[in-house]
Scaffold this active site. Structure first.
Site, PDB file in Angstrom:
ATOM      1  N   GLY A  53     -10.166  -0.460   1.083  1.00  0.00           N
ATOM      2  CA  GLY A  53      -9.181   0.125   0.179  1.00  0.00           C
ATOM      3  C   GLY A  53      -7.911  -0.698   0.147  1.00  0.00           C
ATOM      4  O   GLY A  53      -7.669  -1.554   1.001  1.00  0.00           O
TER       5      GLY A  53
ATOM      6  N   GLY B 162      -0.639  -2.911   2.001  1.00  0.00           N
ATOM      7  CA  GLY B 162      -1.687  -3.730   2.594  1.00  0.00           C
ATOM      8  C   GLY B 162      -3.072  -3.395   2.094  1.00  0.00           C
ATOM      9  O   GLY B 162      -3.277  -2.447   1.339  1.00  0.00           O
TER      10      GLY B 162
ATOM     11  N   VAL C 113      -7.054  -2.722   3.481  1.00  0.00           N
ATOM     12  CA  VAL C 113      -7.789  -2.297   4.664  1.00  0.00           C
ATOM     13  C   VAL C 113      -9.225  -2.807   4.557  1.00  0.00           C
ATOM     14  O   VAL C 113      -9.875  -2.634   3.526  1.00  0.00           O
ATOM     15  CB  VAL C 113      -7.773  -0.760   4.807  1.00  0.00           C
TER      16      VAL C 113
ATOM     17  N   LYS D  85      -6.005  -3.141   8.881  1.00  0.00           N
ATOM     18  CA  LYS D  85      -5.044  -3.150   7.778  1.00  0.00           C
ATOM     19  C   LYS D  85      -4.230  -4.434   7.823  1.00  0.00           C
ATOM     20  O   LYS D  85      -3.628  -4.759   8.846  1.00  0.00           O
ATOM     21  CB  LYS D  85      -4.121  -1.940   7.866  1.00  0.00           C
TER      22      LYS D  85
ATOM     23  N   ASP E 191       4.765  11.052   3.170  1.00  0.00           N
ATOM     24  CA  ASP E 191       3.789  10.617   2.161  1.00  0.00           C
ATOM     25  C   ASP E 191       2.457  11.333   2.377  1.00  0.00           C
ATOM     26  O   ASP E 191       1.397  10.731   2.242  1.00  0.00           O
ATOM     27  CB  ASP E 191       3.609   9.094   2.228  1.00  0.00           C
TER      28      ASP E 191
END
Length: 214
Positions: free
Chosen positions: A74, A79, A81, A96, A190
């Protein structure tokens, strides 16, 4: 000419046909194969000579510190991963990496390291485990536990509507993880279904502390 055991001679003579065939490695089709292999080796050697720098660079790009990168899992704002393998222990992790175009920004690198250090300070069943926070000459990285259940967002997309008992089970785990985070004086800032991972038993892990604040 020859005679039998009784001494009777054959005056006309006798003949026998003998056909000698070569072994397979000396047949015409074997020699054709040798030629093709020789030509292929020639072209292969020429390609390696012309591209060896690209090959070496590509191989190096797949190794970060002592982790060998596999497929991408992802991408986020800070960043990418990857699924990766620790070449020393053979442990599979989620690695990551800071995006290459952000590497030169000290603030971005600082945020990645801060996220890893924060996660490594937690030891809770509902918070993503961090094994290592590190930095090479070119990249910063965080090695985390590899989970196969995907994100809660993906699971909801596939399984909506969920039964009430499962909703309660997931919500309580998220609350337990947040309680641990808040106990350390940290606000996630988040929290969303895309930042909640599931293991193969659908147990919750809160992740992505890139925007967290104490």
């Amino acid at each position: 000419k020859g005679s039998n055991n009784d001494g009777l001679w054959n005056e006309q003579g006798a003949s026998i046909a003998i056909i000698v065939t070569p072994p397979w490695w000396r047949t015409w089709w074997a020699y054709t194969g040798y030629l093709l292999v020789f030509v292929g080796l020639g072209f292969g050697t020429r390609w390696l000579v012309l591209n060896w720098k690209i090959i070496i660079a590509s191989r190096k790009a797949r190794i970060v510190s002592h982790y060998r990168l596999m497929e991408e899992l992802g991408r986020g704002g800070m960043g990418t991963v990857y699924k990766a393998t620790d070449v020393n222990t053979r442990q599979v992790v989620a690695l990551k990496l800071l995006h290459p175009d952000l590497l030169k920004d000290p603030e971005n690198r600082k945020r990645l390291m801060a996220e890893g250090q924060l996660l490594s300070s937690f030891d809770h069943p509902n918070i993503l485990k961090v094994y290592e926070v590190g930095e090479t000459e070119e990249r910063g990285f965080i090695a985390m536990e590899y989970l196969t259940g995907g994100t809660l967002r993906e699971y909801l997309h596939k399984s909506f509507h969920l039964p009430f008992d499962e909703v309660r089970h997931i919500a309580l785990q998220v609350a337990n993880g947040l309680t641990e985070i808040h106990t350390h004086g940290v606000i996630h800032r988040d929290l969303k279904t895309g930042n909640i991972m599931l293991d193969d038993q659908r147990n919750v892990r809160i992740m992505d502390f890139g925007l967290s604040k104490s």
